[in-house]
Design an enzyme around this catalytic site. Structure first.
Site, PDB file in Angstrom:
ATOM      1  N   ARG A 153      13.898  -1.672 -10.048  1.00 38.54           N
ATOM      2  CA  ARG A 153      12.443  -1.506 -10.280  1.00 38.54           C
ATOM      3  C   ARG A 153      12.314  -0.595 -11.703  1.00 38.54           C
ATOM      4  NH1 ARG A 153       9.936   0.484  -4.832  1.00 38.54           N
ATOM      5  NH2 ARG A 153      12.273   1.202  -4.244  1.00 38.54           N
ATOM      6  N   ARG A 201      23.149  15.160   1.039  1.00 36.76           N
ATOM      7  CA  ARG A 201      23.323  13.590   0.426  1.00 36.76           C
ATOM      8  C   ARG A 201      23.906  13.908  -1.045  1.00 36.76           C
ATOM      9  NH1 ARG A 201      21.099  12.948   4.779  1.00 36.76           N
ATOM     10  NH2 ARG A 201      19.844  10.884   5.220  1.00 36.76           N
ATOM     11  N   LYS A 251       4.590   4.946   6.489  1.00 39.83           N
ATOM     12  CA  LYS A 251       3.670   3.879   6.264  1.00 39.83           C
ATOM     13  C   LYS A 251       3.609   3.318   7.641  1.00 39.83           C
ATOM     14  CE  LYS A 251       4.488   3.390   1.345  1.00 39.83           C
ATOM     15  NZ  LYS A 251       4.975   2.412   0.379  1.00 39.83           N
ATOM     16  N   HIS A 281      -8.872 -15.344   5.327  1.00 40.23           N
ATOM     17  CA  HIS A 281      -7.426 -15.243   5.930  1.00 40.23           C
ATOM     18  C   HIS A 281      -7.418 -14.446   7.118  1.00 40.23           C
ATOM     19  CE1 HIS A 281      -6.076 -17.104   2.327  1.00 40.23           C
ATOM     20  NE2 HIS A 281      -6.894 -16.150   1.608  1.00 40.23           N
ATOM     21  N   PRO A 287       0.915  -1.173  -0.038  1.00 39.15           N
ATOM     22  CA  PRO A 287       0.095   0.052   0.196  1.00 39.15           C
ATOM     23  C   PRO A 287       0.863   1.261   0.208  1.00 39.15           C
ATOM     24  CG  PRO A 287       0.017  -0.968   2.048  1.00 39.15           C
ATOM     25  CD  PRO A 287       0.977  -1.954   1.213  1.00 39.15           C
ATOM     26  N   GLU A 288       0.369   2.365  -0.808  1.00 35.61           N
ATOM     27  CA  GLU A 288       1.266   3.670  -0.599  1.00 35.61           C
ATOM     28  C   GLU A 288       0.561   4.408   0.373  1.00 35.61           C
ATOM     29  OE1 GLU A 288       3.695   4.766  -2.819  1.00 35.61           O
ATOM     30  OE2 GLU A 288       3.717   2.991  -4.151  1.00 35.61           O
TER      31      GLU A 288
END
Ligand SMILES: [Zn+2]
Length: 319
Positions: free
Chosen positions: A302, A187, A61, A107, A2-3
């Site tokens: 990805r 960074r 999240k 489930h 999930p985002e």
């Protein structure tokens, strides 16, 4: 996975139904779903029973329910350890509010029974097909910056231990642009890597990173130390915009009586401008009368989707 907007919809839904209610019983139907609770099932259940759910809080999240212990001992609340129920949704975890008469889901892993409240379902159910998710009880610790732990209904300067190392997410009202910009500049990395780095900004996955970069007209390989303030400001606005647009779309597609999230990327009716659009025309370029085909490139195992015209690749990674 999930985002962030999906997790926020779960948080809002849960907050509406479980805040202030006490836990009357817990059934662990599959111990694998509480494997992150190192002290086992009995301890897990013992921590939850008779506790009151104070709030539902989220950072990135990470989603947790701060608990107040309804103990009858003569200790003051300040002496009790502060704990929270952490919900990790993994790939396929769902949190559902159900009435007791509703048949168990196929489930169903953990059932949490709540004190009766008029018009409200009495059970919070954790359903997980692939068992990557889970529930566990964790400690609440003071936030490093003294601000609220995350986005909740009652901001308190405490955070679930596991989430304490991650930066605030773009939906958090205490998110600091200055903090983000300082970290990004320091960074030596590419811009998309920085967006996916939870210690720089949390909660951004591959889909929304591509969407935000497209919206801000920035290439994913742009060297972060060359990022100018106006670029960074545009990027943060883009991140917030794509998250809020998804939230607005998701908020209408979900039944308020039924708190539900799963890992299907199709759960939210997404309207995407970049992600998954390889070979299609760039909508922004098309509006300007340009013919530009979106391309897909390998990135961190990805894919990254960009428009070669309005998001040009920096030369030698620099501008
Ligand atoms: Zn374009």
């Amino acid at each position: 996975m999930p985002e962030l907007p999906e997790v926020e919809v779960v948080r809002r839904g849960l907050a509406r139904w479980v805040r202030g209610r006490s836990i009357t019983g817990v059934d662990v139907l599959d111990p694998r779903s509480i494997r992150r609770h190192a002290l086992g099932t009995e301890d897990f259940v013992g921590n939850l029973e008779h506790a009151t759910v104070q709030d539902v809080v989220r950072r990135g999240k990470f989603l947790w329910l701060p608990l107040a212990m309804n103990n009858t001992l003569e200790s003051t609340p300040a002496e009790l350890p502060k704990v929270a129920l952490m919900a990790h949704l993994g790939m396929s975890g769902q949190l559902l509010m159900q009435d007791p008469h509703v048949q168990d889901e196929k489930h169903l892993k953990v059932r949490i029974r709540l004190s009766p409240a008029e018009g409200m379902p009495e059970q919070l159910r954790f359903v997980d097909q692939r068992i990557f998710g889970g529930l566990f009880v964790t400690s609440l610790v003071p936030t490093p910056d003294g601000g609220p732990g995350g986005l909740g209904e009652t901001p308190l300067p405490e955070i679930a231990e596991e989430a304490s190392h991650i930066a605030r997410d773009p939906l958090d009202p205490y998110f600091s642009f200055e903090d983000f910009y300082r970290k990004v500049k320091s960074r030596k990395t590419g811009l998309k890597r920085a967006l996916l780095d939870q210690s720089v900004i949390s909660g951004i996955g591959n889909i929304y990173a591509d969407e935000a970069l497209w919206r801000a007209r920035l290439h994913y390989a742009r060297a972060t130390d060359t990022l100018r303030r106006p670029d960074a400001e545009r990027l943060v606005e883009a991140v917030k915009d794509v998250m809020n647009a998804a939230l607005a779309a998701g908020g209408t597609s979900f039944d308020s009586l039924y708190v539900n999230v799963n890992g299907d990327s199709g759960y939210f009716a997404r309207s995407l401008n970049a992600y998954g659009r390889a070979g299609e025309l760039c909508g922004r370029c098309e509006e300007m009368g340009l013919h530009s085909i979106m391309k897909r490139e390998q990135f961190m195992n990805r894919s990254s989707y960009t428009c070669p015209v309005c998001q040009p690749r920096p030369r030698n990674g620099r501008w």
